[in-house]
Design an enzyme around this catalytic site. Structure first.
Site, mmCIF file in Angstrom:
data_model
loop_
_atom_site.group_PDB
_atom_site.id
_atom_site.type_symbol
_atom_site.label_atom_id
_atom_site.label_comp_id
_atom_site.label_asym_id
_atom_site.label_seq_id
_atom_site.Cartn_x
_atom_site.Cartn_y
_atom_site.Cartn_z
ATOM 1 N N ARG A 159 25.649 -82.259 -108.320
ATOM 2 C CA ARG A 159 25.043 -81.827 -109.589
ATOM 3 C C ARG A 159 25.334 -80.363 -109.890
ATOM 4 O O ARG A 159 25.650 -79.991 -111.029
ATOM 5 C CB ARG A 159 23.535 -82.066 -109.540
ATOM 6 N N ILE A 160 25.202 -79.500 -108.870
ATOM 7 C CA ILE A 160 25.399 -78.075 -109.086
ATOM 8 C C ILE A 160 26.866 -77.764 -109.323
ATOM 9 O O ILE A 160 27.220 -76.983 -110.214
ATOM 10 C CB ILE A 160 24.851 -77.264 -107.897
ATOM 11 N N ASP A 179 36.281 -82.650 -102.858
ATOM 12 C CA ASP A 179 35.052 -83.271 -102.375
ATOM 13 C C ASP A 179 35.429 -84.627 -101.784
ATOM 14 O O ASP A 179 36.284 -85.328 -102.337
ATOM 15 C CB ASP A 179 34.045 -83.455 -103.520
ATOM 16 N N SER A 238 25.434 -71.777 -101.886
ATOM 17 C CA SER A 238 25.028 -73.054 -101.320
ATOM 18 C C SER A 238 24.275 -72.889 -100.003
ATOM 19 O O SER A 238 23.045 -72.856 -99.984
ATOM 20 C CB SER A 238 26.250 -73.945 -101.141
ATOM 21 N N ARG A 239 24.989 -72.790 -98.882
ATOM 22 C CA ARG A 239 24.384 -72.609 -97.563
ATOM 23 C C ARG A 239 25.181 -71.568 -96.789
ATOM 24 O O ARG A 239 26.412 -71.610 -96.754
ATOM 25 C CB ARG A 239 24.350 -73.938 -96.785
ATOM 26 N N ASP A 263 24.924 -65.403 -102.085
ATOM 27 C CA ASP A 263 23.482 -65.521 -102.302
ATOM 28 C C ASP A 263 22.822 -66.095 -101.059
ATOM 29 O O ASP A 263 21.602 -66.147 -100.970
ATOM 30 C CB ASP A 263 23.184 -66.414 -103.514
ATOM 31 N N HIS A 300 19.195 -65.106 -101.615
ATOM 32 C CA HIS A 300 18.929 -66.532 -101.825
ATOM 33 C C HIS A 300 17.992 -66.748 -103.022
ATOM 34 O O HIS A 300 16.931 -67.371 -102.919
ATOM 35 C CB HIS A 300 18.316 -67.154 -100.561
#
Length: 352
Positions: A159-160, A179, A238-239, A263, A300
């Site tokens: 979605r993002i 992906d 993301s992570r 972030d 974040h």
């Protein structure tokens, strides 16, 4: 019953309280206790009277913590976030704990922030802001690049990732994605690369939008950084664990990586979401990153909009409602179905 909320900030209290009043209006005797401390082995005793806990991205939900929670009577773990790499799902399944996340809140919030980081770093607006405050109006060193016509690589098209692609398409960029699960919606804005190597070598900007799994941990490393186009910019909302920090520092030092906007950070757990301005920060890698003029680090906050907080709170309380009423929960990661063994949501691709 009692719900213990960990890592609770004033905004968590505001939106969870509002969502509780709306979503649990048919349920009585729900006491919500807020704890500003993160969940860990040391803070587990704070949940001793709770039937459920509500946690965030940097709370510890490893096997020892889950076992302690279960021993104290906790039966549900509610994640007010999409990611669940901090949860030992095997242990949760073994203990019979209900675990649910909120995977679908405001993807535009994170996507827009990724674009803001690109714009800020690419056009050096953060440096210009500081210069002007000191009376320096020189443009030297602030040269950026026009986004229109540039190739933007999107690693992860959930979605993002699709929301991000939609925005960058509006800038007139060429979108290239990678992906393992192709999303038909992305094809409205760009095309899929034949391989990750192709994406990295072709992109002027690379933005990460994939979950953290064993396969994606340190997907950005010495090898993949070497395959990036010289001078390209890397963005991660993301992570933190997707990036090997030592590797990006090395790439920045040899001037192969043109810029880095973060972030999230792989060592953020001990730092982010709290004020450390009065302390000495002993994370040498993070501090080294802050010395580069072409690195932007935020704490974040990409998700941090009114709309996203409202959706997160409502989704969390809806998951709690399903647990309390014994209903099948749409976003359960581990749930005990009536009359069947404990099951995990493993067949559904992890998308963010």
């Amino acid at each position: 019953m009692q719900l213990a909320v960990f890592s609770a900030k004033p905004y968590d209290k505001k939106y969870l309280t509002s969502a509780r009043a709306t979503e649990l209006n048919t349920t009585t005797n729900i006491e919500v206790i807020f704890h500003e401390f993160a969940l860990s082995l040391e803070t587990v005793p704070l949940a001793k009277d709770a039937s459920a806990v509500c946690v965030f991205v940097n709370d510890d939900l490893g096997a020892p913590v889950l076992e302690s929670l279960h021993a104290s009577g906790v039966r549900a773990v509610l994640l007010r976030c999409a990611g669940y790499n901090n949860v030992d799902l095997d242990a949760a399944q073994r203990l019979g704990l209900f675990v649910a996340n909120v995977p679908s809140y405001s993807p535009e919030a994170v996507a827009e922030f990724a674009v803001a980081q690109i714009q800020t770093l690419n056009r050096n607006t953060h440096r210009a802001y500081n210069r002007v405050r000191e009376g320096n109006f020189s443009l030297q060193g602030l040269l950026g690049r026009t986004l229109h016509g540039k190739t933007v690589g999107v690693l992860g098209t959930g979605r993002i990732g699709v929301a991000f692609a939609r925005i960058m398409h509006g800038f007139g960029c060429k979108l290239l994605a990678y992906d393992v699960f192709e999303n038909p919606e992305f094809k409205n804005y760009g095309e899929y690369a034949a391989s990750l190597d192709h994406l990295l070598s072709s992109s002027d900007f690379v933005s990460l939008h994939c979950p953290l799994t064993e396969k994606t941990r340190h997907i950005i490393n010495d090898d993949t950084l070497a395959k990036m186009k010289p001078g390209a910019m890397l963005v991660n909302t993301s992570r933190g664990g997707l990036i090997n920090t030592k590797a990006v520092i090395a790439a920045l030092k040899r001037k192969h990586l043109g810029g880095l906007a973060l972030d999230v950070y792989e060592g953020e757990g001990a730092l982010f979401y709290n004020d450390h301005s009065g302390h000495i920060i002993d994370d040498d890698e993070l501090m080294r990153l802050t010395t580069f003029h072409n690195v932007l680090v935020c704490g974040h906050q990409a998700f941090f909009t009114e709309e996203a907080l409202r959706e997160i709170a409502e989704g969390t309380i809806a998951n709690l409602n399903d647990f309390l009423h014994g209903r099948q929960c749409k976003y359960a990661l581990v749930q005990d179905k009536v009359g069947t063994p404990l099951v995990r949501r493993e067949s559904v691709p992890i998308r963010i």
